[in-house]
Write a protein that holds these residues in place. Structure first.
Motif, PDB file in Angstrom:
ATOM      1  N   GLY A  20       0.846  -1.195   0.000  1.00  0.00           N
ATOM      2  CA  GLY A  20       0.000   0.000   0.000  1.00  0.00           C
ATOM      3  C   GLY A  20       0.877   1.239   0.000  1.00  0.00           C
ATOM      4  N   PHE A  21       0.366   2.334   0.542  1.00  0.00           N
ATOM      5  CA  PHE A  21       1.148   3.569   0.564  1.00  0.00           C
ATOM      6  C   PHE A  21       1.221   4.127   1.982  1.00  0.00           C
ATOM      7  N   GLY A  22       2.440   4.181   2.536  1.00  0.00           N
ATOM      8  CA  GLY A  22       2.642   4.818   3.837  1.00  0.00           C
ATOM      9  C   GLY A  22       2.040   4.077   5.009  1.00  0.00           C
ATOM     10  N   ILE A  66       5.937  21.990   6.195  1.00  0.00           N
ATOM     11  CA  ILE A  66       6.099  21.653   4.777  1.00  0.00           C
ATOM     12  C   ILE A  66       6.637  20.235   4.666  1.00  0.00           C
ATOM     13  N   PHE A  67       6.490  19.632   3.490  1.00  0.00           N
ATOM     14  CA  PHE A  67       7.057  18.293   3.319  1.00  0.00           C
ATOM     15  C   PHE A  67       7.469  18.076   1.876  1.00  0.00           C
ATOM     16  N   GLU A  68       8.110  16.933   1.654  1.00  0.00           N
ATOM     17  CA  GLU A  68       8.522  16.524   0.308  1.00  0.00           C
ATOM     18  C   GLU A  68       8.227  15.049   0.133  1.00  0.00           C
ATOM     19  N   GLY A  69       8.305  14.577  -1.071  1.00  0.00           N
ATOM     20  CA  GLY A  69       8.161  13.147  -1.348  1.00  0.00           C
ATOM     21  C   GLY A  69       9.226  12.755  -2.363  1.00  0.00           C
ATOM     22  N   MET A  70      10.009  11.736  -2.046  1.00  0.00           N
ATOM     23  CA  MET A  70      11.032  11.215  -2.978  1.00  0.00           C
ATOM     24  C   MET A  70      10.960   9.703  -2.902  1.00  0.00           C
ATOM     25  N   LEU A 132      11.212   2.603  -1.773  1.00  0.00           N
ATOM     26  CA  LEU A 132      11.246   3.122  -0.403  1.00  0.00           C
ATOM     27  C   LEU A 132      10.911   4.605  -0.504  1.00  0.00           C
ATOM     28  N   TYR A 133       9.730   4.952  -0.017  1.00  0.00           N
ATOM     29  CA  TYR A 133       9.272   6.347  -0.092  1.00  0.00           C
ATOM     30  C   TYR A 133       9.977   7.157   0.992  1.00  0.00           C
ATOM     31  N   ILE A 134      10.416   8.349   0.624  1.00  0.00           N
ATOM     32  CA  ILE A 134      11.183   9.219   1.524  1.00  0.00           C
ATOM     33  C   ILE A 134      10.334  10.445   1.841  1.00  0.00           C
ATOM     34  N   ARG A 135      10.064  10.683   3.095  1.00  0.00           N
ATOM     35  CA  ARG A 135       9.208  11.821   3.460  1.00  0.00           C
ATOM     36  C   ARG A 135       9.967  12.809   4.354  1.00  0.00           C
ATOM     37  N   PRO A 136      10.669  13.793   3.758  1.00  0.00           N
ATOM     38  CA  PRO A 136      11.260  14.874   4.544  1.00  0.00           C
ATOM     39  C   PRO A 136      10.162  15.867   4.941  1.00  0.00           C
ATOM     40  N   SER A 164       1.971   0.633  -4.954  1.00  0.00           N
ATOM     41  CA  SER A 164       1.298   1.625  -5.778  1.00  0.00           C
ATOM     42  C   SER A 164       0.487   2.598  -4.901  1.00  0.00           C
ATOM     43  N   TYR A 165       0.455   3.879  -5.311  1.00  0.00           N
ATOM     44  CA  TYR A 165      -0.312   4.878  -4.542  1.00  0.00           C
ATOM     45  C   TYR A 165      -1.808   4.589  -4.597  1.00  0.00           C
ATOM     46  N   TYR A 166      -2.277   4.181  -5.765  1.00  0.00           N
ATOM     47  CA  TYR A 166      -3.700   3.858  -5.915  1.00  0.00           C
ATOM     48  C   TYR A 166      -3.904   2.371  -5.652  1.00  0.00           C
ATOM     49  N   ALA A 192       3.461  25.875  -2.915  1.00  0.00           N
ATOM     50  CA  ALA A 192       4.327  25.374  -1.832  1.00  0.00           C
ATOM     51  C   ALA A 192       3.813  24.001  -1.416  1.00  0.00           C
ATOM     52  N   LYS A 193       4.708  23.128  -0.982  1.00  0.00           N
ATOM     53  CA  LYS A 193       4.243  21.811  -0.531  1.00  0.00           C
ATOM     54  C   LYS A 193       4.038  21.924   0.982  1.00  0.00           C
ATOM     55  N   CYS A 194       2.949  22.629   1.349  1.00  0.00           N
ATOM     56  CA  CYS A 194       2.692  22.877   2.766  1.00  0.00           C
ATOM     57  C   CYS A 194       1.510  22.038   3.238  1.00  0.00           C
ATOM     58  N   ASN A 197      -2.394  22.710   2.419  1.00  0.00           N
ATOM     59  CA  ASN A 197      -2.955  22.444   1.082  1.00  0.00           C
ATOM     60  C   ASN A 197      -3.655  21.092   1.063  1.00  0.00           C
ATOM     61  N   TYR A 198      -3.076  20.141   1.787  1.00  0.00           N
ATOM     62  CA  TYR A 198      -3.612  18.778   1.750  1.00  0.00           C
ATOM     63  C   TYR A 198      -4.840  18.677   2.651  1.00  0.00           C
ATOM     64  N   ALA A 199      -4.806  19.377   3.800  1.00  0.00           N
ATOM     65  CA  ALA A 199      -5.981  19.399   4.689  1.00  0.00           C
ATOM     66  C   ALA A 199      -7.163  20.033   3.946  1.00  0.00           C
ATOM     67  N   GLY A 231      -3.792  17.416  -6.922  1.00  0.00           N
ATOM     68  CA  GLY A 231      -3.490  17.356  -5.487  1.00  0.00           C
ATOM     69  C   GLY A 231      -2.334  16.409  -5.216  1.00  0.00           C
ATOM     70  N   SER A 232      -2.447  15.171  -5.696  1.00  0.00           N
ATOM     71  CA  SER A 232      -1.301  14.267  -5.565  1.00  0.00           C
ATOM     72  C   SER A 232      -0.602  14.097  -6.915  1.00  0.00           C
ATOM     73  N   MET A 233      -1.083  14.792  -7.940  1.00  0.00           N
ATOM     74  CA  MET A 233      -0.466  14.661  -9.275  1.00  0.00           C
ATOM     75  C   MET A 233      -0.641  15.970 -10.063  1.00  0.00           C
ATOM     76  N   THR A 297       1.018  12.977 -13.050  1.00  0.00           N
ATOM     77  CA  THR A 297       2.403  12.660 -12.709  1.00  0.00           C
ATOM     78  C   THR A 297       2.674  13.084 -11.273  1.00  0.00           C
ATOM     79  N   GLY A 298       3.445  12.276 -10.560  1.00  0.00           N
ATOM     80  CA  GLY A 298       3.810  12.628  -9.183  1.00  0.00           C
ATOM     81  C   GLY A 298       4.783  11.599  -8.655  1.00  0.00           C
ATOM     82  N   THR A 299       5.454  11.917  -7.557  1.00  0.00           N
ATOM     83  CA  THR A 299       6.405  10.948  -6.993  1.00  0.00           C
ATOM     84  C   THR A 299       5.664   9.701  -6.538  1.00  0.00           C
ATOM     85  N   ALA A 300       4.618   9.889  -5.755  1.00  0.00           N
ATOM     86  CA  ALA A 300       3.871   8.732  -5.238  1.00  0.00           C
ATOM     87  C   ALA A 300       3.106   8.053  -6.379  1.00  0.00           C
ATOM     88  N   ALA A 301       2.459   8.853  -7.206  1.00  0.00           N
ATOM     89  CA  ALA A 301       1.577   8.304  -8.251  1.00  0.00           C
ATOM     90  C   ALA A 301       2.351   7.881  -9.510  1.00  0.00           C
TER      91      ALA A 301
HETATM   92  C1  COI Z   1       4.170  12.702  -3.480  1.00  0.00           C
HETATM   93  O1  COI Z   1       3.886  12.331  -4.617  1.00  0.00           O
HETATM   94  O2  COI Z   1       5.252  12.417  -2.957  1.00  0.00           O
HETATM   95  C2  COI Z   1       3.232  13.491  -2.699  1.00  0.00           C
HETATM   96  O3  COI Z   1       3.667  14.144  -1.815  1.00  0.00           O
HETATM   97  C3  COI Z   1       1.804  13.417  -3.037  1.00  0.00           C
HETATM   98  C4  COI Z   1       0.921  12.843  -1.994  1.00  0.00           C
HETATM   99  C5  COI Z   1       1.250  11.468  -1.556  1.00  0.00           C
HETATM  100  C6  COI Z   1       0.653  13.749  -0.871  1.00  0.00           C
END
Ligand code: COI
Length: 353
Positions: A20-22, A66-70, A132-136, A164-166, A192-194, A197-199, A231-233, A297-301
């Motif tokens: 799954g994701f996270g 703020i956060f990032e996704g790698m 391996l998802y990286i969440r700074p 997969s994210y989905y 900004a990745k704050c 925005n997600y809330a 939002g995620s892409m 397109t997105g890191t997670a997706a």
């Molecule tokens: C990412 O793709 O890394 C994101 O931050 C999007 C989402 C999971 C919040």
């Protein structure tokens, strides 16, 4: 880099577990603190364990964070590949500036990440489609209720083995065009990745899910006319041979996968436009048969095909609900570079040994 080891390691998800994701988190994290007196200091890798926080800590009240996704990928030779981390650090510092968070030293964050990844290498799942998802993340840690920028922060990086994210993997997603709620407006925090925005996106997201959709397709806040992002892409449309992605007008996240796809498309000679694209243009193209593909397109997706778009109670199928050729080319190219299966023509793979 200081490393504090833990006594007992956690049990890792067994091979073949649906990640799954996270849902799973590794044994260690990187942390670094900021105070007005000392600046950023005390960078270390330490056990990933719950931390006690005073309930008046400002992050809980005003979301100054703020956060990032790698992602890190196991390479065929056993080394670790991270996709364009320097882009994420640069964007994170841009987000920091927007949110009145002091800029952090990118080289210290990168060193912390590399130390952490070397220690946690066994957590990197090795099936295609996993990483391996990286969440700074940076959060305001001053204990204070005044509405002002904090004078203390915690920077941390946690890691999560993901699939997969989905839930439905690479099956094309269904998007509901949102024409009441908005994600962000010009002058707001959309680029900004704050955290906020997600809330702010969750209400519309829940309503869309109740109707059986995967995600919301946001329109611009002013006119509810132009497509923004998911939002995620970030979004791309292929209309009559032109590959179009909404221009970064200020309310859209400047995605790193988006930037990478634009580069690949231009290199390969596709007709590419970063411009405003109205939802009317998208549905007209769907109606007259020129909407060839849509994808996010997105890191997670990663690169996710879009198979259906609903706007004002009308459903528009995209490419018969199937992944299109350009979407597939981008998916194969980006993931081929990430997993070390294709040559790294553009220098996007940061190898850690
Ligand atoms: C990412 O793709 O890394 C994101 O931050 C999007 C989402 C999971 C919040």
């Amino acid at each position: 880099m200081k490393v504090v080891l833990r006594e007992h390691l956690k049990e890792k998800p067994a091979a073949g577990t649906a990640l799954g994701f996270g849902r799973y988190f590794t044994d260690y994290m990187f942390t670094m603190k900021y105070t007005a007196e000392k600046g950023w200091h005390d960078a270390k890798v330490e056990p990933n364990e719950p931390k006690p926080f005073d309930l008046a800590t400002s992050i809980f009240h005003y979301a100054q964070g703020i956060f990032e996704g790698m992602k890190a990928f196991l390479q065929p030779d056993g080394s670790i590949g991270v996709f364009r981390p320097e882009e994420n650090w640069a964007r994170m510092n841009r987000s920091a500036e927007r949110m009145c968070i002091p800029r952090f030293p990118e080289e210290v964050a990168q060193e912390g990440l590399e130390t952490l990844l070397k220690l946690e290498k066994d957590w990197i799942p090795n099936e295609r489609g996993t990483a391996l998802y990286i969440r700074p993340t940076i959060v305001a840690t001053r204990v204070m209720l005044g509405v002002h920028a904090s004078t203390e922060y915690l920077f941390f990086i946690i890691l999560s083995p993901v699939g997969s994210y989905y839930a439905h993997g690479l099956e094309p997603t269904k998007l509901l065009v949102e024409d009441y709620y908005v994600r962000s407006s010009l002058g707001g925090t959309g680029e900004a990745k704050c955290l906020g925005n997600y809330a702010a996106s969750m209400k519309a997201g829940e309503l869309a899910e109740e109707k059986g959709f995967d995600q919301v397709l946001w329109l611009d806040a002013n006119e509810k006319k132009y497509v923004e992002e998911v939002g995620s892409m970030n979004m791309f449309f292929v209309i009559g041979g032109e590959v179009i992605t909404p221009a970064l007008v200020g309310s859209i996240l400047p995605g790193i996968t988006r930037k990478s796809c634009l580069h690949i498309l231009r290199e390969k000679g596709y007709r590419v436009s970063e411009r405003r694209i109205s939802i009317d243009e998208v549905v007209a193209a769907a109606e007259n048969g020129t909407l060839e593909e849509a994808f996010g397109t997105g890191t997670a997706a990663v690169i996710s095909p879009v198979g259906l778009i609903r706007y004002q109670n009308k459903d528009y199928s995209v490419n018969g609900g199937k992944m299109g050729a350009i979407t597939k080319m981008l998916y194969d190219t980006v993931t081929g570079i990430q997993y070390g299966e294709l040559p790294d023509e553009y220098g996007w793979r940061k190898i850690i040994r």
